[in-house]
Design a protein around this motif. Structure first.
Motif, PDB file in Angstrom:
ATOM      1  N   PHE B 218       1.032  -0.810  -0.351  1.00  0.00           N
ATOM      2  CA  PHE B 218       0.231   0.337  -0.047  1.00  0.00           C
ATOM      3  C   PHE B 218       0.546   0.957   0.087  1.00  0.00           C
ATOM      4  O   PHE B 218       0.481   2.060  -0.613  1.00  0.00           O
ATOM      5  N   LYS B 219       1.888   1.113   0.627  1.00  0.00           N
ATOM      6  CA  LYS B 219       2.876   2.955   0.740  1.00  0.00           C
ATOM      7  C   LYS B 219       3.723   2.975   0.153  1.00  0.00           C
ATOM      8  O   LYS B 219       3.422   3.899  -0.177  1.00  0.00           O
ATOM      9  N   ILE B 220       3.907   1.770  -0.785  1.00  0.00           N
ATOM     10  CA  ILE B 220       4.339   1.650  -2.431  1.00  0.00           C
ATOM     11  C   ILE B 220       3.887   2.194  -3.922  1.00  0.00           C
ATOM     12  O   ILE B 220       3.894   1.881  -4.677  1.00  0.00           O
ATOM     13  N   SER B 221       2.130   2.160  -3.469  1.00  0.00           N
ATOM     14  CA  SER B 221       1.314   2.247  -4.332  1.00  0.00           C
ATOM     15  C   SER B 221       1.192   1.592  -5.577  1.00  0.00           C
ATOM     16  O   SER B 221       1.439   1.613  -6.594  1.00  0.00           O
ATOM     17  N   ALA B 222       1.208   0.118  -4.618  1.00  0.00           N
ATOM     18  CA  ALA B 222       1.406  -1.418  -6.342  1.00  0.00           C
ATOM     19  C   ALA B 222       0.456  -1.872  -5.829  1.00  0.00           C
ATOM     20  O   ALA B 222      -0.292  -1.777  -5.384  1.00  0.00           O
ATOM     21  N   VAL B 223      -0.546  -2.171  -7.128  1.00  0.00           N
ATOM     22  CA  VAL B 223      -1.481  -2.897  -7.565  1.00  0.00           C
ATOM     23  C   VAL B 223      -1.526  -4.149  -6.727  1.00  0.00           C
ATOM     24  O   VAL B 223      -0.302  -4.833  -6.438  1.00  0.00           O
ATOM     25  N   PRO B 224      -2.371  -4.618  -5.962  1.00  0.00           N
ATOM     26  CA  PRO B 224      -3.732  -4.069  -5.968  1.00  0.00           C
ATOM     27  C   PRO B 224      -4.380  -2.979  -4.856  1.00  0.00           C
ATOM     28  O   PRO B 224      -5.523  -2.738  -4.522  1.00  0.00           O
ATOM     29  N   PHE B 225      -3.033  -2.711  -4.263  1.00  0.00           N
ATOM     30  CA  PHE B 225      -3.342  -1.578  -3.592  1.00  0.00           C
ATOM     31  C   PHE B 225      -2.955   0.036  -3.723  1.00  0.00           C
ATOM     32  O   PHE B 225      -1.906   0.855  -2.721  1.00  0.00           O
ATOM     33  N   HIS B 226      -3.766   0.151  -5.279  1.00  0.00           N
ATOM     34  CA  HIS B 226      -2.880   1.959  -5.484  1.00  0.00           C
ATOM     35  C   HIS B 226      -4.219   2.529  -5.567  1.00  0.00           C
ATOM     36  O   HIS B 226      -3.998   3.329  -6.214  1.00  0.00           O
ATOM     37  N   GLN B 273       5.426 -15.461  -5.024  1.00  0.00           N
ATOM     38  CA  GLN B 273       4.696 -15.337  -5.892  1.00  0.00           C
ATOM     39  C   GLN B 273       4.243 -14.480  -5.748  1.00  0.00           C
ATOM     40  O   GLN B 273       3.382 -13.648  -6.144  1.00  0.00           O
ATOM     41  N   ILE B 274       3.504 -13.514  -4.662  1.00  0.00           N
ATOM     42  CA  ILE B 274       2.868 -12.321  -4.248  1.00  0.00           C
ATOM     43  C   ILE B 274       3.828 -11.211  -5.182  1.00  0.00           C
ATOM     44  O   ILE B 274       3.059 -10.196  -5.766  1.00  0.00           O
ATOM     45  N   ILE B 275       4.955 -11.253  -4.474  1.00  0.00           N
ATOM     46  CA  ILE B 275       5.784 -10.190  -5.588  1.00  0.00           C
ATOM     47  C   ILE B 275       5.637  -9.911  -7.269  1.00  0.00           C
ATOM     48  O   ILE B 275       5.427  -9.591  -7.532  1.00  0.00           O
ATOM     49  N   VAL B 276       5.442 -12.151  -7.265  1.00  0.00           N
ATOM     50  CA  VAL B 276       6.016 -11.424  -9.002  1.00  0.00           C
ATOM     51  C   VAL B 276       4.255 -10.862  -9.300  1.00  0.00           C
ATOM     52  O   VAL B 276       4.411 -10.378 -10.328  1.00  0.00           O
ATOM     53  N   PHE B 277       3.029 -11.722  -8.569  1.00  0.00           N
ATOM     54  CA  PHE B 277       1.187 -10.845  -8.650  1.00  0.00           C
ATOM     55  C   PHE B 277       1.911  -9.866  -9.085  1.00  0.00           C
ATOM     56  O   PHE B 277       1.213  -9.120  -9.845  1.00  0.00           O
ATOM     57  N   VAL B 278       2.411  -9.179  -7.841  1.00  0.00           N
ATOM     58  CA  VAL B 278       1.804  -7.584  -7.411  1.00  0.00           C
ATOM     59  C   VAL B 278       2.565  -6.976  -8.807  1.00  0.00           C
ATOM     60  O   VAL B 278       2.658  -5.477  -9.500  1.00  0.00           O
TER      61      VAL B 278
END
Lengths: 204, 480
Positions: B218-226, B273-278
């Motif tokens: 969220f803090k780095i505004s990466a999808v899906p928290f953008h 896998q989470i980081i790759v998806f994000v």
């Protein structure tokens, strides 16, 4: 033991009865006042179990700050509580469900500590015996040594909250009368009082 | 904690302590001198940040302080210096045009200094509690400065939106932390790593990890928290937006690197896998959603989402070269953002009105050749065209991904950067080949200086990039 039990039942009964009054009182100000009674009795219960720090914090924070805030909100905002309460019965099933969940959780917590009392020994920093070290002192022991870093940052976080609240809301209005204490103190009878000789029968 | 140990801890944290004390002193100055002191405090804040930054850069000695809550290592040093540079530029920008943007209050530089302090603490955090407190110190100051122009509806909207969503993400983060603490019995990063490498992981721990990653993303505004990013970037005053795009991103990325590459390295198959998806989602959204944007601040918001995706490509490699690539990427991205935002701040009509539409840049070369050349360099660099700095940033993260065998990720990254090049080049085309629209006011010398430095950095990076690259390598060696 007998005296302690007596006070336990006194505090517990008053707490439960006032909690019931909080939700059933017609006047919202009364609700808040009953809430204060609940907090006060809960503090008494904490005191009975030897948790004097939490008891005092409950008094200072919940009664001193939170309840007063509630009172302000209730009195300042023009909320029609009669209208709000009109549909309260239709939420009763949801309320019951939440109550059941909380009750189940309480039973689980209490049950597990009854079933396996040895679990309390596996914590990394054991609580000192209350008879030897009061828990306010025990908290101070770690708060200003091990956790001094966190304590200081938490202080800064609160400072930011304060700066933020002031900078975003405070407006200096012109032409309002402010109290100037030094001027008040510097006043003498000579500068403040004027003695006028009035001739009788004439008025000013 | 013995007095000797405490004294040693203080020595490690001395730059941060100086910064905190300085912020308090500036606050007092602001209170006693009044609103007219804002220029003075801005100048003093910049000087203080520069001193602290130089101090951190040259101060020797690595180690832990305060019972392992605070760590000083080459990685922390690199990221801290990058964050401080970003803050200095952002402060300088707001000092120049603070009055026109209603930022000329003494609390503004104080809040920026405290936010920077939060970043430093976040970068040095070596414990879940320190992580959370550093993050909150940074974020709370950011919420306030986002709403700083309180008479503007858009600014208050931006602040409120950021605050509500930020509170939600803090909640997720805390929930994840409590799960991790519950399943490992420790809050210290090294202790958690030791538990993870000795025991088989439980499912609850993975849940905790997911929540912590969500909070950090969220803090780095990466999808899906953008979702907050475009609105907050558009609504906040431009110097504040420039600030958001620099330091906070670096600090949040630093803690994300630290928890993935140090604490949860034994669980790499889970978090990768989470980081790759994000990363894939951010790169796709960042490049496709930006195409239709008319407001240049919104465009920069989507561009920043995409850039975070590229940086995460390097992180997902989970290797020394990957971490080095991400650290370098964040530094270069910070410099590019500073330059671009300085150009955006110069888009001012002679009547004093700021314009933010992309179309207003039409024919900029005819009006302001220097700014047009610099902005062109920034756009080429953001698109990743050699030999500019942005190319090297992307090159190292993609190289790390390929070395780790993540070919699909590297290919997707390459393709999305081609799509992103479209909207960057559209701005270049507008500036050079379209009919000029209106006059712009003379650019203040300070802004010219800022985008000049930024332009010099990205164009000449190929000449002196070696030492910076080796500093990033040294930073990455802290973990592997």
């Amino acid at each position: 033991m007998g005296l302690q039990a007596l006070f336990f039942y006194l505090f517990a009964f008053v707490a439960v009865a006032s909690a019931f009054m909080v939700i059933s009182a017609r006047n919202p100000v009364h609700s808040v006042l009953f809430l204060i009674v609940v907090f006060f009795n809960a503090a008494g219960l904490f005191l009975l179990t030897g948790a004097e720090f939490i008891a005092m914090i409950l008094l200072v924070v919940y009664i001193g700050a939170v309840a007063v805030l509630f009172l302000f909100v209730v009195m300042m905002l023009d909320v029609d509580f009669a209208e709000l309460k009109a549909g309260v019965l239709q939420y009763a099933p949801v309320g019951m469900l939440v109550g059941l969940v909380v009750a189940a959780e309480l039973i689980l917590v209490v049950g597990s500590s009854v079933l396996s009392p040895e679990a309390a020994n596996s914590i990394t920093m054991p609580i000192p015996n209350p008879a030897e070290r009061s828990n306010t002192a025990a908290l101070g022991d770690v708060l200003y040594t091990h956790y001094v870093y966190y304590f200081q940052i938490a202080g800064l976080v609160l400072l930011v909250a304060m700066i933020g609240a002031i900078v975003l809301t405070l407006r200096h209005r012109q032409n309002i009368k402010r109290q100037d204490i030094s001027r008040q103190v510097a006043r003498t009878p000579e500068t403040a009082v004027e003695v006028v000789k009035v001739k009788s029968g004439q008025g000013l | 904690m013995t007095p000797e140990l405490f004294y040693q801890s203080l020595q490690f944290a001395l730059p941060e302590i100086v910064l905190a004390v300085g912020a308090l002193a500036f606050l007092m100055m602001g209170v006693f001198i009044g609103d007219k002191s804002s220029q003075l405090i801005s100048g003093l804040s910049i000087a203080l940040l520069a001193v602290v930054g130089a101090w951190i850069m040259i101060a020797p000695g690595n180690g832990e302080a305060f019972g392992g809550a605070f760590i000083v290592d080459p990685f922390a040093r690199f990221m801290k210096v990058a964050a401080i540079i970003g803050s200095i530029f952002a402060l300088a920008m707001s000092a120049v045009q603070g009055k026109a943007m209603h930022l000329d209050k003494p609390e503004y530089p104080v809040l920026l200094v405290i936010a920077t302090l939060g970043m430093l603490l976040l970068i040095s955090a070596n414990d879940l509690i320190a992580f959370y407190l550093g993050l909150e110190l940074m974020s709370l100051s950011l919420y306030v400065v986002a709403a700083f122009n309180r008479d503007s509806l858009r600014s208050t909207e931006a602040g409120l939106k950021y605050f509500v969503l930020g509170a939600l993400s803090s909640g997720m983060l805390l929930y994840g932390m409590s799960l991790v603490y519950g399943f490992t019995g420790n809050t210290g990063f090294q202790e958690i790593a030791a538990v993870l490498s000795s025991e088989t992981r439980g499912l609850g721990l993975v849940f905790g990890l997911v929540f912590i990653l969500a909070g950090a993303c969220f803090k780095i505004s990466a999808v899906p928290f953008h979702m907050w990013t475009p609105d907050v970037y558009e609504g906040a005053p431009t110097p504040v937006t420039a600030f958001f795009a620099t330091g906070p991103k670096i600090a949040a990325m630093a803690i994300l690197i630290r928890i993935t590459s140090e604490t949860f390295l034994p669980l790499i198959s889970d978090w990768r896998q989470i980081i790759v998806f994000v990363a894939i989602a951010s790169m796709l959204l960042g490049s496709f959603a930006a195409v239709g944007q008319k407001n240049i601040k919104r465009l920069m918001a989507y561009s920043s989402i995409g850039h975070m995706g590229y940086a995460l490509v390097g992180l997902s490699a989970g290797s020394e070269s990957g971490v080095s690539g991400v650290a370098l990427y964040m530094l270069i991205y910070m410099i590019m953002s500073v330059g671009t935002f300085a150009c955006i701040m110069s888009m001012r009509r002679p009547d004093g009105e700021y314009v933010e539409e992309v179309d207003e840049l039409a024919g900029l070369f005819a009006r302001k050749p220097f700014m047009a050349v610099v902005l062109t360099a920034q756009m080429f660099s953001m698109a990743g065209i050699p030999p500019l700095a942005g190319f090297f940033a992307k090159y190292y993260v993609f190289l790390a991904a390929v070395e780790a065998g993540l070919f699909t990720l590297a290919v997707i990254g390459f393709l999305t950067s081609v799509v992103a090049a479209y909207y960057y080049l559209r701005i270049v085309k507008l500036m050079w080949f379209d009919e000029p629209k209106g006059e712009f006011e003379r650019t203040p010398g300070e802004l010219r200086f800022i985008f000049g430095i930024s332009g010099l950095f990205i164009t000449a990076y190929v000449l002196y990039g070696g030492p910076i690259g080796s500093a990033a390598d040294a930073a990455a060696r802290s973990f592997f």
